[in-house]
Design an enzyme around this catalytic site. Structure first.
Site, PDB file in Angstrom:
ATOM      1  N   GLN A 110       0.846  -1.452   0.038  1.00  0.00           N
ATOM      2  CA  GLN A 110       0.134  -0.021  -0.084  1.00  0.00           C
ATOM      3  C   GLN A 110       0.842   1.151  -0.194  1.00  0.00           C
ATOM      4  OE1 GLN A 110      -2.294  -1.093   3.583  1.00  0.00           O
ATOM      5  NE2 GLN A 110      -4.017  -1.286   2.418  1.00  0.00           N
ATOM      6  N   ILE A 112       1.808   4.828   1.824  1.00  0.00           N
ATOM      7  CA  ILE A 112       1.673   5.161   3.043  1.00  0.00           C
ATOM      8  C   ILE A 112       1.918   6.503   2.912  1.00  0.00           C
ATOM      9  CG2 ILE A 112       2.205   4.942   5.508  1.00  0.00           C
ATOM     10  CD1 ILE A 112       0.987   2.377   4.246  1.00  0.00           C
ATOM     11  N   HIS A 128      13.864  -3.651   1.770  1.00  0.00           N
ATOM     12  CA  HIS A 128      13.792  -3.697   0.287  1.00  0.00           C
ATOM     13  C   HIS A 128      14.650  -4.955  -0.048  1.00  0.00           C
ATOM     14  CE1 HIS A 128      13.071  -2.244  -3.721  1.00  0.00           C
ATOM     15  NE2 HIS A 128      14.521  -2.386  -4.131  1.00  0.00           N
ATOM     16  N   ASP A 164      12.153   4.220  -2.664  1.00  0.00           N
ATOM     17  CA  ASP A 164      13.591   3.336  -2.171  1.00  0.00           C
ATOM     18  C   ASP A 164      14.795   4.298  -2.282  1.00  0.00           C
ATOM     19  OD1 ASP A 164      11.536   1.489  -2.360  1.00  0.00           O
ATOM     20  OD2 ASP A 164      12.095   0.815  -4.369  1.00  0.00           O
ATOM     21  N   TRP A 594      45.051 -42.980  -4.534  1.00  0.00           N
ATOM     22  CA  TRP A 594      44.773 -44.139  -5.718  1.00  0.00           C
ATOM     23  C   TRP A 594      45.104 -45.627  -5.450  1.00  0.00           C
ATOM     24  CZ3 TRP A 594      49.704 -46.190  -5.884  1.00  0.00           C
ATOM     25  CH2 TRP A 594      50.795 -45.608  -5.739  1.00  0.00           C
ATOM     26  N   PRO A 619      38.474 -37.927  -5.876  1.00  0.00           N
ATOM     27  CA  PRO A 619      39.276 -39.094  -6.057  1.00  0.00           C
ATOM     28  C   PRO A 619      40.620 -38.868  -6.676  1.00  0.00           C
ATOM     29  CG  PRO A 619      37.762 -38.745  -7.939  1.00  0.00           C
ATOM     30  CD  PRO A 619      37.490 -37.606  -7.143  1.00  0.00           C
ATOM     31  N   GLY A 651      45.389 -32.606  -7.483  1.00  0.00           N
ATOM     32  CA  GLY A 651      45.408 -32.073  -6.167  1.00  0.00           C
ATOM     33  C   GLY A 651      45.930 -30.776  -5.736  1.00  0.00           C
ATOM     34  N   CYS A 728      48.857 -48.897   2.434  1.00  0.00           N
ATOM     35  CA  CYS A 728      49.304 -47.932   3.470  1.00  0.00           C
ATOM     36  C   CYS A 728      49.882 -48.587   4.535  1.00  0.00           C
ATOM     37  CB  CYS A 728      48.065 -47.398   3.883  1.00  0.00           C
ATOM     38  SG  CYS A 728      46.796 -46.574   2.739  1.00  0.00           S
ATOM     39  N   LYS A 778      59.474 -44.221  -9.954  1.00  0.00           N
ATOM     40  CA  LYS A 778      59.783 -44.203  -8.391  1.00  0.00           C
ATOM     41  C   LYS A 778      60.539 -45.415  -7.784  1.00  0.00           C
ATOM     42  CE  LYS A 778      57.945 -42.437  -4.040  1.00  0.00           C
ATOM     43  NZ  LYS A 778      56.722 -41.956  -3.306  1.00  0.00           N
TER      44      LYS A 778
END
Length: 923
Positions: A110, A112, A128, A164, A594, A619, A651, A728, A778
Site C-alpha cells: 500500500q 503510506i 527492500h 526506495d 589411488w 578421487p 590435487g 598404506c 619412483k
C-alpha cells in the site's frame, strides 16, 4: 544477604530483555514475512502497539493479521490510506491512537502517506530486497536475476518521500547461485536473514546506534514491475541471458513464449553444462533453433550455441506438466486408493479445508488457486502434509502441477508408492566389452545429482596400467566446479531433504547403496582392475567387498548416534538438566588416494554420511572411475541431489581449493605426509576446519625365532606384496631374528618365484601392474638408491619386460638403520629386511620405533607374553600379532606421529564427522 543479593542480581541480569532499550512499534504491511518480523519483535521485548495490514481476501485474513489478533495486538485493515492525494481522516486518527515511536514496514504493497511515515519519533524503516541503490522498484528480486547479478541482498532503509531512496540503515548480501530462482533466493537468504536484519535494525534504533548513510546515485537503477505481458522471451540472446530471464520470472509472473498458438510459461531453468541429450524437436515462435524435448526436460538454445534446460511448462488453462512430457499422449490412469491411502487423503482434505477457509466444502473439482490460495499457502500446505502425513515430503512444484484436489491426491498417492520419481539420471558412459561383460563407466564431474562436463570443458586421459592405453577422457574439474559442488552440498545440508531426514531413513539409503554396490560388484571390480591395476580376484574380495561391508556397518550406526545426560551442580533453588547432542558438521571434503580407490572412498564417506553430513569427494587423479560409478549408484539408491558430489581433477587445483574453502567444515585426507602437512596448514589458515589425516607409513614387522616360520613367511609376503605393495599399512621394514634370517629369506625368494605376474583380469594372476608410470619409475629409483648404499638386492628390482607398468617383486637384505631404504616408504612390492641379534627384544623395539611414522606394525612369535610386551611398546596405531593386513570395518584404523591423526572405521570414525553440543536448561 550478600549471597542473596548476588543471586537476585544474577537472575535479573540474565533475563533476555531487562537491560535493552525497547520501542513501541507500529507494523505496517502484510504476508508471512511481516508475520515473522512481528513475532520476532515481540520475542525481543519490543511492544507492537498496532498492526496495519490489508483487508481479508475471500474471507481469509493475512498471516500478519492472524498472528497479531491471536496475540491481542490491535489490528487495522484499511483498503487504502488516502483518497485524491489526501490522508483519510479516520485512518490517520486510528494510526495516531496507537502512539507508535517507530513504523516498521517489512513488506507493504500500500501507499503510506508521508504524514504517517514521518509521524513517529523515530520515523519509519523499510525492508527492500536489493542492494540499494541498485534495483529500486517493486520487482527487485526479479531484476537481480534478470540482470545476471553475481550478488543479491537486501537493504533496510529510512523511508523518505522518494521511491526506495532513503538513507541506508543496514545491508546484507549473498552470492547468487547459477540456478537460483526468485523463490530459491528468497527462501535461502532474503527471507530468513531479512527477518533477523529487521529486528536488528529496530534494536539499533532503540539503542541510538542506527546509522543514516545517504544513498549514492552512482550505480542506481530503477526497473518497473514485471507483469505477464512484458515477460515474453526474446530469443536473440545468449543461453545465459535466456536462463536469467526465465529464472528471474520464476514463479511470478512467469517467462513465456508461444508454442503451437498457445502461450506456454517456462519454469525451472538451469544452464546445461554437459552435452545435449537426444530429444524430439519442438518449434517455438521466434526461436531460431527448435527446442528439444528430452527425458530430463526441454532444452533451449541461445544465439551463442550454448544451451539451457527447462523442467516444467504451464499452459494457459493453468495446468503445469514436466517439460519432458510435452509430447506424451493421454492422461495418466487414475489409481485406486488403499484403505491406508484413503486415510491420508482425508487428512489432506482437512488441511485443504483449513487453508481454503472460504470454501464451504472441498470437492474433487476444488482448485487450490482458483479458490483463493496464494504462493505462501503452498509452503503451508507442503509443511502441514509433512507434519501430519508421516513425513511425506512434497515439493512446491507438486502443488502447482496438480491444482485440483482430485489430481493432487493422485499425485500424493503416486509419490507414496514411489511411482512419481524424478526423471532417470542422464549418464554419458564410456562402454567397454571386457571380462565377459559390458562395463559402463561415467567420466564427468558429478555435481548436485547430475553428471556434467567441467566448467571450462577440460579433460584428461586416465590410463590402463596393464598396457599403458587410454581408457577414456575424464572431466578435469576447475575452481568453478569445486565451488558449485560445495554450494550444492551446502544447500543439500541446510535446505534439502537430507538435512530433514530422520536417521533411520538415512540408514535405509545407505543399506540400499551397499546392496547396489554388491549387485554391481563384478563391474566395479573390473573397473578397479582397469583403472588401478588391482588383481580382479583381490578387487572383488577387498576393494569392493570391504566397501560394501563398510557401508552396511555405518548404515547400522545412523540411528544409534547418541549424546548423554550429565549431572551438574544445581542452581538452587532451581534445578538444571544438562545433556549433550551429537550433530553433523555440515559440508565435508574427502580426498582419497589411488591404491584402493573405492575402498578408501567407502572408509571415509560412509562414516561421513552416517553422521548426517554432505560431502564433496576428490578421487585420485589417476583413478577416478570407480568413484564416478559410485556416484551413479548413489542416485539409484535414492540419495537426494547435492548430498554426494564427486569432482575428479588435480590435487593442486581441486584439493587445494577444498582445503581453503570457507564453507567446508571438515576435510578427511589419505595420502603422503608432505601433502597432509600442506592441507592441514590451509585448513587452519582458511577457517580452522576440522581435519583427519591418514598419511605415510614405515610399518615395522618383527619376526622372532620362536614363530611358526611357514606362517611368518606367508604372512610376511602378504604384508609386503599385498595389492602390489601399494598398501598404506604395508610392512615397510622386516626385522628378522638372526638365527632364522637366512632360512626366512630363502623361503621368501622361493615363494616369489612361484608368483604369476600378468593381466589383473586373469584369475590366476598373483601380481598386477603398478598403479601408474610415474610410480613405477619412483620404485625403480628406490631400488637403485638401495643398491648404491650397500644393501643386498637378493631378488627383483627391475621392470618386467612387457607392456604396462609391471615390476618384479623385490627383496633387499643387509639393510642398516642409516640407509634410505630403512627410513623411507617405498609403497611398492619391495621387501626390506634387517636382521637383529638373538634375544634382543628391547634393541629391536628401539630400532622399530626409530621412525617418524606410526601407522601399523606386526610381530610373529609363539610366546604370548613376548607378543603382548612388544605390542605395548610398538608406537603405531595398529599392531598385528601372528597375522597381518587383518583390518575390519568395526576396528578403528589410523596412525600416530607423522602418520597422521583421526580414525577411519569403527565407532571412533563417526566422531571425526560429528560435533558435540552441550545444552543446559533450568526448571
Amino acid at each position: 544477604m550478600l549471597w542473596r543479593g548476588g543471586q537476585a542480581l544474577r537472575r535479573f541480569s540474565t533475563s533476555r530483555i531487562c537491560f535493552k532499550n525497547k520501542l513501541k512499534v507500529a507494523l505496517i504491511g502484510q504476508s508471512l514475512f511481516g508475520q515473522e518480523v512481528y513475532s520476532h519483535l515481540c520475542k525481543e521485548g519490543h511492544r507492537v502497539v498496532g498492526v496495519f495490514t490489508v483487508p481479508d481476501k475471500d474471507g481469509k485474513a493475512d498471516p500478519l493479521a492472524l498472528a497479531a489478533e491471536k496475540n491481542g495486538t490491535p489490528v487495522f485493515k484499511f483498503p487504502r490510506w488516502r483518497v485524491k492525494g489526501k490522508t483519510i481522516k479516520e485512518v490517520a486518527e486510528a494510526y495516531r491512537s496507537v502512539g507508535a515511536e517507530l513504523n516498521v514496514l517489512p513488506f507493504c504493497t500500500q501507499f503510506i502517506p508521508m504524514d504517517v511515515i514521518d509521524g513517529p519519533k523515530h520515523g519509519s524503516i523499510v525492508y527492500h530486497p536489493s542492494i540499494l541503490p541498485r534495483h529500486r522498484g517493486a520487482s527487485a528480486i526479479n531484476w537481480t536475476l534478470i540482470m545476471g547479478d553475481k550478488k543479491a541482498g537486501f537493504s533496510v532503509f529510512w523511508a523518505d518521500d522518494g521511491l526506495d531512496t532513503g538513507p541506508i540503515l543496514l545491508q546484507r548480501s549473498c552470492d547468487v547461485e547459477p540456478n537460483d530462482t526468485v523463490d530459491a533466493l528468497y527462501n535461502r537468504f532474503l527471507f530468513p536473514e531479512g527477518i533477523k536484519a529487521m529486528v536488528e535494525a529496530v534494536q539499533l534504533i532503540a539503542d541510538g546506534k542506527a546509522p543514516r548513510i545517504p544513498q549514492s546515485e552512482e550505480g542506481a537503477t530503477y526497473e518497473g514491475i514485471q507483469k505477464k505481458e512484458n515477460a515474453e522471451i526474446s530469443w536473440n540472446q545468449s543461453a545465459e541471458a535466456l536462463h536469467n530471464w526465465i529464472r528471474g520470472h520464476d514463479k511470478v509472473p512467469g517467462a513465456w513464449a508461444e508454442i503451437n498458438g498457445q502461450v506456454v510459461t517456462f519454469y525451472g531453468s538451469s544452464l546445461l553444462n554437459s552435452s545435449v541429450p537426444p530429444g524430439e524437436p519442438l518449434e517455438i515462435k521466434g526461436a531460431e533453433k527448435p527446442g528439444l524435448v528430452t527425458k530430463n526436460g526441454l532444452v533451449l538454445f541461445g544465439n551463442d550455441g550454448k544451451a539451457l534446460m527447462v523442467r516444467n511448462l504451464q499452459f494457459e488453462d493453468g495446468k503445469m506438466i514436466p517439460a519432458s512430457q510435452y509430447f506424451s499422449s493421454g492422461e495418466m490412469s487414475v489409481v485406486e486408493l488403499t484403505a491406508e491411502e484413503m486415510k491420508v487423503a482425508e487428512t489432506i482434505k482437512v488441511i485443504w479445508a483449513g487453508i481454503l477457509s472460504n470454501v464451504p466444502a472441498i470437492e474433487d473439482s476444488t482448485d487450490f488457486f482458483k479458490s483463493g490460495a496464494r504462493s505462501m499457502d503452498v509452503a503451508r500446505l507442503v509443511e502441514e502434509i509433512r507434519q501430519k502425513c508421516g513425513g511425506l515430503q512434497l515439493q512446491n512444484e507438486d502443488v502447482y502441477m496438480a491444482t485440483k484436489f482430485e489430481d493432487f491426491i493422485q499425485k500424493v498417492v503416486r509419490k507414496l508408492r514411489g511411482e512419481d520419481q524424478e526423471a532417470e539420471l542422464v549418464v554419458d558412459y564410456v562402454s567397454k566389452e571386457i571380462n565377459d561383460m559390458t562395463v559402463k563407466m561415467p567420466y564427468q564431474c558429478f555435481i548436485n545429482g547430475q553428471f556434467t562436463d567441467a566448467e571450462d570443458g577440460k579433460t584428461y586421459d586416465t590410463i590402463n596400467p596393464t598396457d599403458g592405453s587410454t581408457i577414456c577422457q575424464v572431466s578435469y574439474a576447475s575452481l568453478v566446479d569445486v565451488d558449485k559442488a560445495v554450494a550444492a552440498a551446502k544447500d543439500a545440508f541446510e535446505n534439502g531433504e537430507w538435512g530433514r531426514m530422520n536417521a533411520r531413513d538415512r540408514g535405509r539409503l545407505m543399506y540400499r547403496l551397499a546392496d547396489l554396490m554388491e549387485e554391481k560388484q563384478e563391474e566395479l571390480a573390473t573397473i578397479e582392475a582397469l583403472d588401478s591395476g588391482a588383481v580382479y580376484t583381490l578387487a572383488l574380495k577387498t576393494h569392493i567387498g570391504m566397501s560394501v561391508q563398510t557401508f552396511r556397518y555405518f548404515a547400522g550406526w545412523c540411528d544409534k548416534i547418541q549424546g548423554s545426560t550429565i549431572p551438574i551442580n544445581q542452581a538452587r533453588p532451581n534445578r538444571n538438566l544438562t545433556f549433550t547432542k551429537k550433530e553433523p558438521l555440515g559440508v565435508c571434503a574427502i580426498i582419497i588416494p589411488w591404491n584402493y580407490p573405492l575402498m578408501m572412498l567407502a572408509w571415509k564417506s560412509a562414516a561421513c554420511l552416517a553422521a548426517g553430513n554432505t560431502l564433496v569427494l576428490k578421487p585420485a587423479q589417476v583413478t577416478p572411475l570407480t568413484a564416478l560409478k559410485f556416484a551413479e549408484l548413489s542416485v539409484k539408491a535414492g540419495f537426494p541431489k547435492g548430498v554426494i558430489n564427486i569432482i575428479p581433477g588435480s590435487g593442486g587445483v581441486v584439493g587445494q581449493r577444498l582445503s581453503e574453502h570457507p564453507d567446508i567444515r571438515k576435510l578427511g585426507f589419505t595420502g603422503s605426509t608432505l601433502i597432509g602437512k600442506q592441507i592441514m596448514k590451509s585448513c587452519a589458515v582458511s577457517n580452522l576446519k576440522k581435519v583427519s589425516l591418514e598419511l605415510g607409513g614405515k610399518s615395522p614387522l618383527i619376526i622372532f625365532n620362536d614363530c611358526e616360520l611357514e606362517k611368518a613367511v606367508r604372512m610376511g609376503m602378504g604384508a609386503v606384496f599385498f595389492n602390489k605393495g601399494e598398501n598404506c599399512i604395508a610392512a615397510g621394514r622386516l626385522f628378522v631374528e638372526e638365527s632364522i634370517h637366512d632360512e626366512f629369506v630363502t623361503r621368501v625368494v622361493e615363494e616369489i618365484k612361484k608368483m604369476k605376474i600378468g593381466d589383473p583380469l586373469d584369475r590366476s594372476t598373483d601380481h598386477g601392474p603398478q598403479n601408474h608410470k610415474a610410480h613405477l619409475e619412483k620404485l625403480l629409483q628406490y631400488c637403485e638408491a638401495g643398491v648404491k648404499e650397500g644393501a643386498t638386492l637378493v631378488y627383483g628390482g627391475r621392470q618386467v619386460q612387457r607392456p604396462g607398468f609391471f615390476m618384479e617383486p623385490t627383496v633387499f637384505t643387509d639393510v642398516e638403520d642409516h640407509m634410505y631404504l630403512a627410513k623411507e616408504e617405498s609403497f611398492g612390492p619391495i621387501m626390506v629386511i634387517s636382521k637383529f641379534p638373538n634375544g634382543d627384544i628391547d634393541g629391536v623395539l628401539q630400532r622399530a620405533n626409530n621412525t617418524e611414522y606410526g601407522l601399523a606394525s606386526g610381530v610373529f612369535t609363539r610366546d604370548i607374553n613376548k607378543a603382548m610386551y612388544v605390542s605395548e611398546k610398538l608406537e603405531a596405531g595398529t599392531v598385528f600379532i601372528n597375522t597381518y593386513n587383518k583390518t575390519d570395518v568395526a576396528a578403528p584404523f589410523g596412525g600416530f606421529k607423522q602418520s597422521g591423526f583421526g580414525k577411519d572405521l569403527g565407532e571412533e570414525a563417526l566422531n571425526e564427522y560429528l560435533k558435540t553440543k552441550s545444552v543446559t536448561l533450568e526448571y
